[in-house]
Design a protein around this motif. Structure first.
Motif, short mmCIF file in Angstrom:
data_model
loop_
_atom_site.label_atom_id
_atom_site.label_comp_id
_atom_site.label_asym_id
_atom_site.label_seq_id
_atom_site.Cartn_x
_atom_site.Cartn_y
_atom_site.Cartn_z
N TRP A 237 0.77 -1.31 0.12
CA TRP A 237 0.02 -0.07 0.08
C TRP A 237 0.68 1.31 0.10
CZ3 TRP A 237 -5.44 -0.16 0.55
CH2 TRP A 237 -6.26 1.20 0.48
N SER A 383 -4.28 2.00 -3.48
CA SER A 383 -3.48 3.31 -3.16
C SER A 383 -3.14 3.89 -4.26
CB SER A 383 -2.29 2.43 -2.40
OG SER A 383 -1.60 1.78 -3.10
N PRO A 395 -3.36 12.78 4.26
CA PRO A 395 -4.16 11.47 4.67
C PRO A 395 -3.43 10.05 3.80
CG PRO A 395 -5.17 13.35 3.61
CD PRO A 395 -3.79 13.91 3.67
N GLN A 396 -2.87 10.22 2.91
CA GLN A 396 -2.10 9.02 2.36
C GLN A 396 -1.23 8.51 3.29
OE1 GLN A 396 -1.24 8.47 -2.01
NE2 GLN A 396 -1.66 10.60 -2.27
N THR A 399 -3.07 6.83 6.12
CA THR A 399 -3.70 5.57 5.88
C THR A 399 -2.68 4.49 5.84
OG1 THR A 399 -5.25 6.75 4.32
CG2 THR A 399 -5.16 4.58 3.92
N CYS A 400 -1.44 4.82 5.20
CA CYS A 400 -0.35 3.83 5.25
C CYS A 400 0.10 3.48 6.35
CB CYS A 400 0.75 4.25 4.60
SG CYS A 400 0.61 4.72 2.84
#
Length: 452
Positions: A237, A383, A395-396, A399-400
């Motif tokens: 991801w 992703s 935000p990425q 999330t990871c």
């Protein structure tokens, strides 16, 4: 020479060379962000297509590998890597997005074949006491492809003022990836691989597609595989974020190439050292599974805290002057990128090792690895799509990080249920099947005793 060639270690080394020349080179290209292009959106869309077909292909790849054998599956898969490099060479001149995306989709199916064949070999060929070592050796050789592949664009683009790599870079990748496909044909079939003590690799053949389909379907009812789904999902991801949103966004072309070299070099050392730990005789296998996961957790937390500190210093909407490797402040960011690579190696190796701790059977591990790659690639597709639509960087990152944390409890459940050995159970199963086939059910217990 025939005896040496049939040893598991030599076959694992050969698999490492095949992946070095195919997926390792792809990683070097992808790790620069945008496939080496200034416009990362095109490569992100190609990666969405790649991981989508990879996810679908992963579900059936185990059956294909079991029926046609790892050698031919990996040779076929290797050709799709060369096609992808060729599509990027074409893009340098024609800006044909559709060709790159289509090549990425075909690569997804090819990658499913090559990675499922690889996974079955490196997790089933070693003896139980050497699984971490052999998997570490494989990842060391494989990631050497990322290192060498990254040196190519680093040298060829050292004085480049452009945002994209030159034609020679893509031609070099195309040639090397083609060689990787040919090297796969040198692999032996599992039935001819023999341990040093004369014991054959555990192989169970299924004669039909129907049988394989049934066995693949059973994976969705296997509690251990279900518990590992979060780990599988998280394991690729973070590539979209690290390659496009950190490396491609923040650094110039030669620094991107250098970061790539260091990222994959860190993976070599991380895999070898962590693999050695997972084989240590100081603890039983269950304790190694637990301690290894705890080490992984603390490493993840330390690395992504550093990533958060870096990420809050810039955002997608910023107009950034790409950083050069000689600029002030590069050293700290370089160390973070190295830590990302180290984390990746440890995480991937642990996933392989924990699957290898569940069984020694090549056919079953083909399915496990196909399932792993299917879930992993589904995560990758999501992703890359999130990145392609322009999602903010913070935000990425979060999330990871959250997905990595969520994966730990399920993996811990599996670790707590790892057996000290699978040889007793699997040898008993083989003897029982043979006894039933010969009508000698009454003598099974004596035969099991002699077998183990």
């Amino acid at each position: 020479m025939t005896g040496l060639y049939s040893r598991p270690l030599l076959q694992v080394i050969l698999v490492g060379i095949v992946l070095l020349l195919t997926s390792g080179m792809f990683n070097a290209l992808n790790g620069m962000g945008g496939g080496g292009q200034l416009d990362t959106k095109m490569a992100s869309n190609a990666n969405v297509a790649l991981y989508t077909t990879f996810s679908v292909g992963g579900l059936v790849a185990g059956g294909i590998v079991n029926i046609i054998g790892p050698k031919y599956a990996m040779a076929i898969g290797g050709t799709t890597y060369a096609l992808y490099a060729g599509s990027l060479l074409n893009y340098n001149h024609n800006k044909n997005d559709a060709f790159v995306v289509a090549a990425g989709a075909l690569l997804g199916f090819g990658a499913a074949l090559i990675w499922t064949g690889e996974g079955a070999i490196v997790t089933s060929y070693p003896s139980e006491k050497n699984k971490g070592k052999y998997i570490g050796i494989f990842f060391g050789i494989f990631n050497l492809g990322g290192v060498l592949g990254s040196i190519v664009p680093l040298v060829l683009n050292w004085n480049s003022k452009e945002g994209s790599v030159n034609d020679g870079t893509y031609i070099g990748f195309l040639v090397l990836m083609s060689l990787g496909s040919l090297f796969a044909l040198a692999l032996l079939p599992p039935s001819k691989v023999i341990h040093k003590d004369g014991r054959p690799v555990a192989v169970e053949r299924f004669p039909s597609w129907t049988s394989e389909s049934i066995e693949i379907g059973k994976l969705f009812l296997d509690l251990r595989m279900i518990c590992l789904i979060p780990m599988f999902l998280a394991s690729n991801w973070f590539y979209a974020y690290q390659f496009d949103d950190v490396n491609a966004f923040y650094f110039n072309i030669r620094t991107r190439a250098l970061n790539d070299v260091l990222y994959w070099t860190a993976q070599i050392f991380g895999a070898l050292i962590f693999g050695k730990f997972l084989d240590t005789p100081l603890f039983g296998r269950q304790k190694r599974a637990i301690f290894g996961l705890l080490i992984l957790f603390f490493t993840i937390m330390a690395t992504w805290v550093g990533g958060l500190i870096f990420q809050i210093s810039y955002k997608r909407s910023d107009v950034v002057t790409p950083m050069d490797l000689f600029d002030r402040g590069y050293a700290g960011k370089c160390i973070l990128y190295i830590a990302y690579g180290l984390n990746d190696a440890m995480y991937q190796l642990y996933a392989y090792w924990i699957m290898g701790a569940l069984t020694n059977d090549t056919a079953l591990l083909s399915r496990y690895n196909g399932f792993y790659k299917a879930i992993q690639s589904a995560g990758g597709a999501i992703s890359w799509r999130i990145d392609a639509v322009g999602t903010a960087f913070l935000p990425q990152l979060l999330t990871c990080w959250i997905l990595l944390i969520i994966s730990i409890p399920g993996a811990m459940f599996v670790a707590l249920n790892v057996k000290e050995t699978n040889y007793v159970t699997e040898d008993k199963d083989k003897v029982e099947k043979a006894a039933i086939g010969d009508g000698k059910v009454g003598s099974v217990n004596n035969e099991v005793a002699s077998a183990i």
